[in-house]
Design a protein around this motif. Structure first.
Motif, PDB file in Angstrom:
ATOM      1  N   VAL A  34      -7.593 108.011 -22.250  1.00  0.00           N
ATOM      2  CA  VAL A  34      -7.088 109.247 -22.837  1.00  0.00           C
ATOM      3  C   VAL A  34      -6.030 108.898 -23.879  1.00  0.00           C
ATOM      4  O   VAL A  34      -5.063 108.194 -23.582  1.00  0.00           O
ATOM      5  CB  VAL A  34      -6.484 110.163 -21.748  1.00  0.00           C
ATOM      6  CG1 VAL A  34      -5.908 111.419 -22.358  1.00  0.00           C
ATOM      7  CG2 VAL A  34      -7.519 110.497 -20.696  1.00  0.00           C
ATOM      8  N   LYS A  36      -3.349 110.757 -26.015  1.00  0.00           N
ATOM      9  CA  LYS A  36      -2.690 112.061 -26.051  1.00  0.00           C
ATOM     10  C   LYS A  36      -2.020 112.308 -27.395  1.00  0.00           C
ATOM     11  O   LYS A  36      -1.704 111.391 -28.127  1.00  0.00           O
ATOM     12  CB  LYS A  36      -1.648 112.158 -24.943  1.00  0.00           C
ATOM     13  CG  LYS A  36      -2.243 112.121 -23.567  1.00  0.00           C
ATOM     14  CD  LYS A  36      -1.227 112.444 -22.526  1.00  0.00           C
ATOM     15  CE  LYS A  36      -1.935 112.481 -21.185  1.00  0.00           C
ATOM     16  NZ  LYS A  36      -1.273 113.327 -20.235  1.00  0.00           N
ATOM     17  N   SER A 140     -11.473 116.406 -26.465  1.00  0.00           N
ATOM     18  CA  SER A 140     -11.660 117.120 -25.216  1.00  0.00           C
ATOM     19  C   SER A 140     -10.387 117.856 -24.824  1.00  0.00           C
ATOM     20  O   SER A 140      -9.286 117.447 -25.192  1.00  0.00           O
ATOM     21  CB  SER A 140     -12.046 116.122 -24.120  1.00  0.00           C
ATOM     22  OG  SER A 140     -12.217 116.772 -22.900  1.00  0.00           O
ATOM     23  N   GLU A 142      -7.640 118.980 -22.041  1.00  0.00           N
ATOM     24  CA  GLU A 142      -7.079 118.445 -20.805  1.00  0.00           C
ATOM     25  C   GLU A 142      -5.917 119.325 -20.387  1.00  0.00           C
ATOM     26  O   GLU A 142      -5.099 119.725 -21.205  1.00  0.00           O
ATOM     27  CB  GLU A 142      -6.606 117.007 -21.010  1.00  0.00           C
ATOM     28  CG  GLU A 142      -6.121 116.356 -19.745  1.00  0.00           C
ATOM     29  CD  GLU A 142      -5.710 114.924 -19.976  1.00  0.00           C
ATOM     30  OE1 GLU A 142      -4.515 114.705 -20.264  1.00  0.00           O
ATOM     31  OE2 GLU A 142      -6.570 114.047 -19.873  1.00  0.00           O
ATOM     32  N   LEU A 155     -10.759 111.353 -25.968  1.00  0.00           N
ATOM     33  CA  LEU A 155     -11.287 110.599 -24.831  1.00  0.00           C
ATOM     34  C   LEU A 155     -12.164 109.476 -25.363  1.00  0.00           C
ATOM     35  O   LEU A 155     -13.014 109.697 -26.229  1.00  0.00           O
ATOM     36  CB  LEU A 155     -12.140 111.488 -23.937  1.00  0.00           C
ATOM     37  CG  LEU A 155     -11.450 112.340 -22.897  1.00  0.00           C
ATOM     38  CD1 LEU A 155     -12.482 113.095 -22.080  1.00  0.00           C
ATOM     39  CD2 LEU A 155     -10.595 111.521 -21.990  1.00  0.00           C
TER      40      LEU A 155
END
Length: 168
Positions: A34, A36, A140, A142, A155
Motif C-alpha cells: 500500500v 498512501k 483503490s 482504503e 495498491l
C-alpha cells in the motif's frame, strides 16, 4: 424408461492426483503493498501526492528508480488536478445556498475525471512494464483505521506465477 438414482448410493471418487496436493504446488501470493497519500490537501479522499519512498518488499522485483518514476508520474497528475478540484469545491460551497447544492456537481465530475486519468496512467504503466515483472498497480479505496473516512491509495499487487512446466 424410468431412471431413478438414489443419491446415497453414489460414491464420490477422489482423483489420486488431487489427494496428493503438497504445499509446494500451492501458489502463495504476498499481501499487496500500500502506497498512501502524503500530501497536505485531500479532496474527496484523493490526496495531492503519494509517498515515493521505495518499499522493502519490492527489493529484487523492480528498481527503485522505476518505482519513483511511476509515483512521480502519478504525483504530477495529482499536482495539476487536485488544486483545481479544491478551488471548485470552495466556489461550490460558497454558492451552495444560491444553487441548491448544484454548484458542487462540477467538483464531483472533476474528481471522477482525476481518478480516471490516474487509472489510465497506471494501466499504461502496467501494460508497458509491471505486468512483465509480475506486478499490478491500481488505485483503490482504503478505510482509515481510526475513522470511517475513505482514502484513495495505490495498491501494488503481486501476480501469481503459474508453473507452466508442471503437468496438469
Amino acid at each position: 424408461m424410468d431412471v431413478r438414482v438414489d443419491f446415497d448410493d453414489i460414491e464420490i471418487a477422489e482423483d489420486a492426483g488431487d489427494s496428493d496436493i503438497s504445499e509446494e504446488s500451492l501458489i502463495t501470493v504476498p499481501d499487496p503493498i500500500v502506497v498512501k497519500g502524503s500530501g497536505h490537501l485531500t479532496v474527496f479522499g484523493l490526496s495531492n501526492r503519494f509517498e515515493n519512498e521505495f518499499p522493502g518488499a519490492l527489493i529484487g522485483r523492480i528498481a527503485p528508480e522505476e518505482f519513483r518514476a511511476t509515483v512521480n508520474r502519478i504525483n504530477s497528475i495529482l499536482k495539476k488536478m487536485v488544486p483545481l478540484n479544491f478551488k471548485w469545491l470552495i466556489i461550490g460551497c460558497l454558492c451552495c445556498c444560491c444553487t441548491l447544492g448544484c454548484s458542487v456537481c462540477p467538483v464531483v465530475f472533476l474528481n471522477k475525471r482525476s481518478k480516471l486519468v490516474i487509472r489510465k496512467a497506471l494501466d499504461h504503466e502496467n501494460r508497458q512494464l509491471y505486468h512483465k515483472l509480475g506486478l499490478h498497480w491500481k488505485l483503490s479505496k482504503e478505510r482509515h483505521s481510526n475513522t470511517a473516512m475513505l482514502e484513495y491509495v495505490l495498491l501494488i499487487e503481486f501476480i501469481p506465477k503459474i508453473p507452466v512446466y508442471r503437468p496438469d
